[in-house]
Motif scaffolding. Structure first.
Motif, short mmCIF file in Angstrom:
data_model
loop_
_atom_site.label_atom_id
_atom_site.label_comp_id
_atom_site.label_asym_id
_atom_site.label_seq_id
_atom_site.Cartn_x
_atom_site.Cartn_y
_atom_site.Cartn_z
N GLY A 66 -7.83 -3.47 -4.92
CA GLY A 66 -7.27 -3.76 -6.24
C GLY A 66 -7.03 -2.52 -7.07
N THR A 69 -3.03 -0.36 -7.75
CA THR A 69 -2.07 -0.40 -8.86
C THR A 69 -2.45 0.60 -9.95
OG1 THR A 69 -1.64 -2.74 -8.43
CG2 THR A 69 -0.93 -1.88 -10.55
N LEU A 182 3.06 -2.38 -13.48
CA LEU A 182 2.12 -3.47 -13.74
C LEU A 182 2.79 -4.83 -13.62
CD1 LEU A 182 0.13 -1.98 -16.77
CD2 LEU A 182 -0.62 -2.16 -14.40
N ARG A 185 3.53 -5.56 -9.86
CA ARG A 185 2.35 -5.83 -9.02
C ARG A 185 1.63 -7.11 -9.43
NH1 ARG A 185 0.72 -5.57 -5.16
NH2 ARG A 185 -1.27 -4.49 -5.10
N PHE A 186 1.53 -7.39 -10.73
CA PHE A 186 0.72 -8.52 -11.17
C PHE A 186 1.53 -9.77 -11.51
CE2 PHE A 186 -2.25 -4.97 -12.43
CZ PHE A 186 -3.19 -5.25 -11.45
#
Length: 254
Positions: A66, A69, A182, A185-186
């Motif tokens: 995790g 990122t 961000l 990726r999220f």
């Protein structure tokens, strides 16, 4: 080149950003580890049982991975900060070979990524080994395929550092680069991988390649073989690194 890399490390350590991102990575790793272990007995969980090799590989891959990122964000800020704080001109005047400057940032951030990865792996082990021992589950750190997963995590996070530097060199705007990483990726990639009709090609997205490399197993998603995921992710890292370097060489710095 050695002096350039040393200079980049000094720049990196001048501010506390690297420390805050490292602490955030450790916190995220601890959170993921705790959640995976706490809900491992739930029949609806997406991960294999933690008593199995696949489950333990997934625990280390998800929890420590995790941080990739945040390391990408560190890489992006390392180069966009030159433009945001108006130091790019002085930097490139001091070293007219712009490609060497970008290469030094790639090496520096890649090494920082390795440090982040090792730290996060220690956090996972510190949480998982004693916690799972209370459930009579042994976690052999040198067995169950965990060494390969750990090496995958180290490579994964280092490659994401290169991707971050490449994205920062291409975009230049710090806010745009960080927010873009961000959001992708999220938000964007999780949405894409959640669409069954796209499953055949979402295997090759960076996040899925990362999961393959670190040997993550999920009941809701299939991944490439680890070596295939490694090649795909390395391809992304090389592509962004080269694109960022060439852009920095050719584009006006003002």
């Amino acid at each position: 080149m050695r002096h350039l890399i040393a200079g980049e490390f000094r720049k990196l350590l001048t501010t506390r950003l690297w420390l805050w991102l490292l602490l955030a990575s450790m916190a995220l790793t601890a959170l993921y580890s705790s959640l995976l272990i706490a809900f491992s007995g739930d029949g609806d969980t997406w991960t294999p049982a933690l008593s199995t090799a696949a489950g333990q590989q997934t625990l280390f891959g998800v929890a420590a991975g995790g941080a990739n990122t945040l390391v990408a964000v560190l890489g992006a800020i390392a180069i966009t900060g030159e433009f945001r704080h108006k130091t790019a001109t002085a930097t490139f005047l001091a070293t007219p070979h712009r490609g060497r400057v970008v290469a030094a940032k790639l090496v520096t951030c890649g090494l920082a990524g390795i440090g982040y990865a090792l730290t996060c792996l220690v956090v996972v082990a510190a949480i998982a080994v004693p916690w799972l021992a209370t459930q009579n589950i042994s976690v052999p750190l040198t067995g169950n395929g965990l060494p390969a997963t750990m090496l995958g995590v180290v490579a994964d996070i280092a490659i994401f550092a290169l991707i971050g530097v490449g994205v920062g060199a291409l975009v230049r705007n710090q806010v745009a680069a960080v927010v873009g990483l961000l959001v992708y990726r999220f938000v964007a990639e999780p949405i894409l991988t959640g669409v069954p009709a796209l499953a055949d090609w979402t295997l090759y997205l960076p996040g899925s390649a990362s999961a393959s490399l670190t040997q993550i197993s999920l009941t809701t998603q299939h991944f490439l073989e680890p070596w295939q995921g490694g090649l795909v992710l390395a391809g992304y890292g090389i592509a962004f690194a080269l694109a960022g370097t060439l852009t920095s060489i050719r584009r006006d710095i003002t």
